[in-house]
Write a protein that holds these residues in place. Structure first.
Motif, mmCIF file in Angstrom:
data_model
loop_
_atom_site.group_PDB
_atom_site.id
_atom_site.type_symbol
_atom_site.label_atom_id
_atom_site.label_comp_id
_atom_site.label_asym_id
_atom_site.label_seq_id
_atom_site.Cartn_x
_atom_site.Cartn_y
_atom_site.Cartn_z
ATOM 1 N N UNK A 288 -1.725 -0.694 -12.638
ATOM 2 C CA UNK A 288 -2.003 -1.358 -14.027
ATOM 3 C C UNK A 288 -3.436 -2.022 -14.344
ATOM 4 N N UNK A 289 -3.797 -2.496 -13.101
ATOM 5 C CA UNK A 289 -4.853 -3.423 -13.229
ATOM 6 C C UNK A 289 -4.528 -4.858 -13.541
ATOM 7 N N UNK A 290 -3.408 -5.400 -13.624
ATOM 8 C CA UNK A 290 -2.953 -6.624 -14.013
ATOM 9 C C UNK A 290 -3.104 -7.742 -13.000
ATOM 10 N N UNK A 291 -3.191 -7.229 -11.634
ATOM 11 C CA UNK A 291 -3.395 -8.136 -10.633
ATOM 12 C C UNK A 291 -3.993 -7.102 -9.292
ATOM 13 N N UNK A 292 -4.774 -7.589 -8.517
ATOM 14 C CA UNK A 292 -5.257 -6.904 -7.399
ATOM 15 C C UNK A 292 -4.316 -7.013 -6.150
ATOM 16 N N UNK A 293 -4.848 -6.244 -5.195
ATOM 17 C CA UNK A 293 -3.847 -6.042 -3.932
ATOM 18 C C UNK A 293 -3.520 -7.486 -3.340
ATOM 19 N N UNK A 294 -4.680 -8.384 -3.144
ATOM 20 C CA UNK A 294 -4.483 -9.503 -2.668
ATOM 21 C C UNK A 294 -3.544 -10.358 -3.297
ATOM 22 N N UNK A 295 -3.513 -10.411 -4.619
ATOM 23 C CA UNK A 295 -2.544 -11.235 -5.333
ATOM 24 C C UNK A 295 -0.979 -10.891 -5.331
ATOM 25 N N UNK B 48 0.851 -1.115 0.076
ATOM 26 C CA UNK B 48 0.125 -0.148 -0.061
ATOM 27 C C UNK B 48 0.720 1.248 -0.031
ATOM 28 N N UNK B 49 1.782 1.315 0.587
ATOM 29 C CA UNK B 49 2.924 2.445 0.837
ATOM 30 C C UNK B 49 3.542 2.597 -0.727
ATOM 31 N N UNK C 20 6.188 4.927 -4.907
ATOM 32 C CA UNK C 20 7.024 3.848 -5.366
ATOM 33 C C UNK C 20 8.714 4.058 -5.157
ATOM 34 N N UNK C 21 9.350 2.914 -4.880
ATOM 35 C CA UNK C 21 10.910 3.122 -4.755
ATOM 36 C C UNK C 21 11.596 2.087 -5.782
ATOM 37 N N UNK C 22 12.763 1.884 -5.806
ATOM 38 C CA UNK C 22 13.478 1.154 -6.655
ATOM 39 C C UNK C 22 13.749 -0.332 -5.873
ATOM 40 N N UNK C 23 12.448 -0.988 -5.797
ATOM 41 C CA UNK C 23 12.554 -2.399 -5.271
ATOM 42 C C UNK C 23 11.337 -3.133 -5.719
ATOM 43 N N UNK C 24 11.591 -4.488 -5.621
ATOM 44 C CA UNK C 24 10.866 -5.513 -6.167
ATOM 45 C C UNK C 24 9.141 -5.295 -5.755
ATOM 46 N N UNK C 25 9.013 -4.879 -4.477
ATOM 47 C CA UNK C 25 7.536 -4.637 -3.900
ATOM 48 C C UNK C 25 6.885 -3.442 -4.818
ATOM 49 N N UNK C 26 7.798 -2.419 -5.183
ATOM 50 C CA UNK C 26 7.372 -1.277 -5.974
ATOM 51 C C UNK C 26 7.011 -1.741 -7.112
#
Length: 410
Positions: free
Chosen positions: A228-235, A208-209, A214-220
């Protein structure tokens, strides 16, 4: 020994062996003798699980590779015949894309493959080397004996995956403690579920943060897929949970268990310690991955169409369990398989699986293990076990095998 500690298994029709086989009283590095016996008898054998179901146990290397690469063999836990791992109360759950089939599996997997590409991973090697050297400095400056798991094996992959994902390392105790509960065989379904929910909530908040900043990491990057609508928050949360758990728990166990195996095979340790040949270090990693295996419940699948293999017909709707620890000891592929030999070519092992579900993080795991095995024993050449082997507490109570503690001195 039942497949879970949920209670006694029902009476079996006939004389089918129960799976998993008991490990108590055997060499801590070897598969159970009963698995070796089954491998010698036939490539495929029906076994019984805790719930009375009767999947096929696949014990030989060739048949495992063939089935893992067969599109008629499904990783989807919702398929009829999928061999369950736990009691109905525990629930199976889907650990993101690794329990899905193509095309959805491939779609989700592609979202996180880039950071694990070999070139990207190699770019991390100097940073991992600094982490390893710094922890060894701390070992040398600290008291003896010391628990190598807590002081060395666990921090390395935790630091690396935290940096890669963008998870604050200051929170490592939180997710490590909860991960231990999630993989502990004696934890109740409620305890495992609570631990999983706590880590998932933590990661969901981090994502959520990243959605906001966004940062330069995989979570971002994962959060960007949500935007982009490709996955939801749970996925996105499920994906992050998979990467966090797989990124530290498995490698940490291999570091400690591999060190113990080398200490118990001093001739092989001497070869590794006295050589600066990086090819030998890489070969040692592959051999230890073959010789040891930290997941002993097998890769589980359901068959969607009849498959004829090794003189048997696996029918649609039947389950299969492929136990990598015994496939990696197949004498037809690895001569004298019960001997640790870091000079052999063991690259064909199936420790990371095979086919489309082959472990995504294997380049990272290999690199981390190469740095560890190529550094620790050279910098501390007199490293030794600080207790008797029989006093080492092995993780017979966990879904991921290793040691709880590894007291060492020098």
């Amino acid at each position: 020994m039942a497949d879970t500690l949920a209670g006694p298994a029902p009476e079996a029709p006939g004389d089918l062996p129960e799976f998993p086989m008991p490990r108590a009283g055997r060499c801590p590095f070897d598969p159970p003798p009963a698995l070796k016996d089954l491998q010698e008898q036939a490539p495929l054998t029906k076994v019984r699980l805790w719930d009375g179901s009767e999947p096929w146990l696949v014990t030989r290397y060739a048949e495992q590779r063939a089935l893992l690469g067969d599109p008629r063999v499904s990783a989807d836990t919702d398929r009829p015949g999928y061999p369950t791992k736990a009691s109905p109360e525990a629930g199976e759950g889907k650990l993101s894309f690794i329990m899905m089939d193509d095309p959805e599996h491939a779609r989700l997997r592609r979202m996180v493959t880039a950071p694990f590409a070999i070139k990207k991973v190699e770019a991390l090697r100097p940073a991992v080397q600094r982490i390893v050297d710094g922890l060894i400095d701390d070992l040398l400056a600290g008291p003896r004996p010391v628990d190598l798991v807590e002081a060395f094996a666990l921090p390395i992959p935790s630091l690396v995956i935290c940096e890669l994902l963008g998870v604050p390392y200051d929170d490592h105790a939180f997710f490590q403690d909860n991960t231990k509960t999630m993989v502990h065989r004696e934890a109740t379904p409620e305890q495992r579920g609570q631990a999983s929910r706590e880590v998932a909530a933590y990661l969901a908040a981090l994502i959520g943060r990243r959605l906001a900043e966004p940062k330069d990491d995989l979570l971002s990057s994962i959060a960007g897929r949500v935007t982009a609508g490709e996955i939801d928050h749970q996925q996105a949360t499920e994906m992050a949970l998979l990467l966090l758990i797989a990124g530290h728990e498995t490698t940490a166990n291999m570091i400690a268990l591999g060190t113990l195996a080398l200490l118990e095979n001093p001739d092989q340790l001497a070869l590794l310690r006295e050589s600066d040949d990086q090819k030998l270090v890489a070969a040692a990693v592959e051999e230890l991955l073959r010789y040891l295996h930290i997941t002993h419940l097998g890769r589980r699948r359901a068959v969607t169409e009849d498959i004829e293999i090794a003189g048997q017909v696996i029918k649609a709707g039947e389950g299969v369990i492929m136990v990598n620890e015994i496939a990696n000891r197949d004498p037809d592929v690895f001569p004298d398989p019960d001997r640790l030999d870091i000079t052999r070519d063991a690259r064909r092992h199936v420790a990371f699986g095979f086919g489309i579900h082959q472990c995504l993080g294997q380049p990272l795991a290999r690199m981390e293990l190469q740095v560890v095995y190529g550094t620790l024993y050279r910098r501390i050449p007199s490293l030794k076990l600080a207790c008797a082997l029989e006093d080492v507490k092995f993780k017979n109570d966990a879904f991921i095998y290793g040691v709880h503690e590894l007291p060492v001195a020098w």
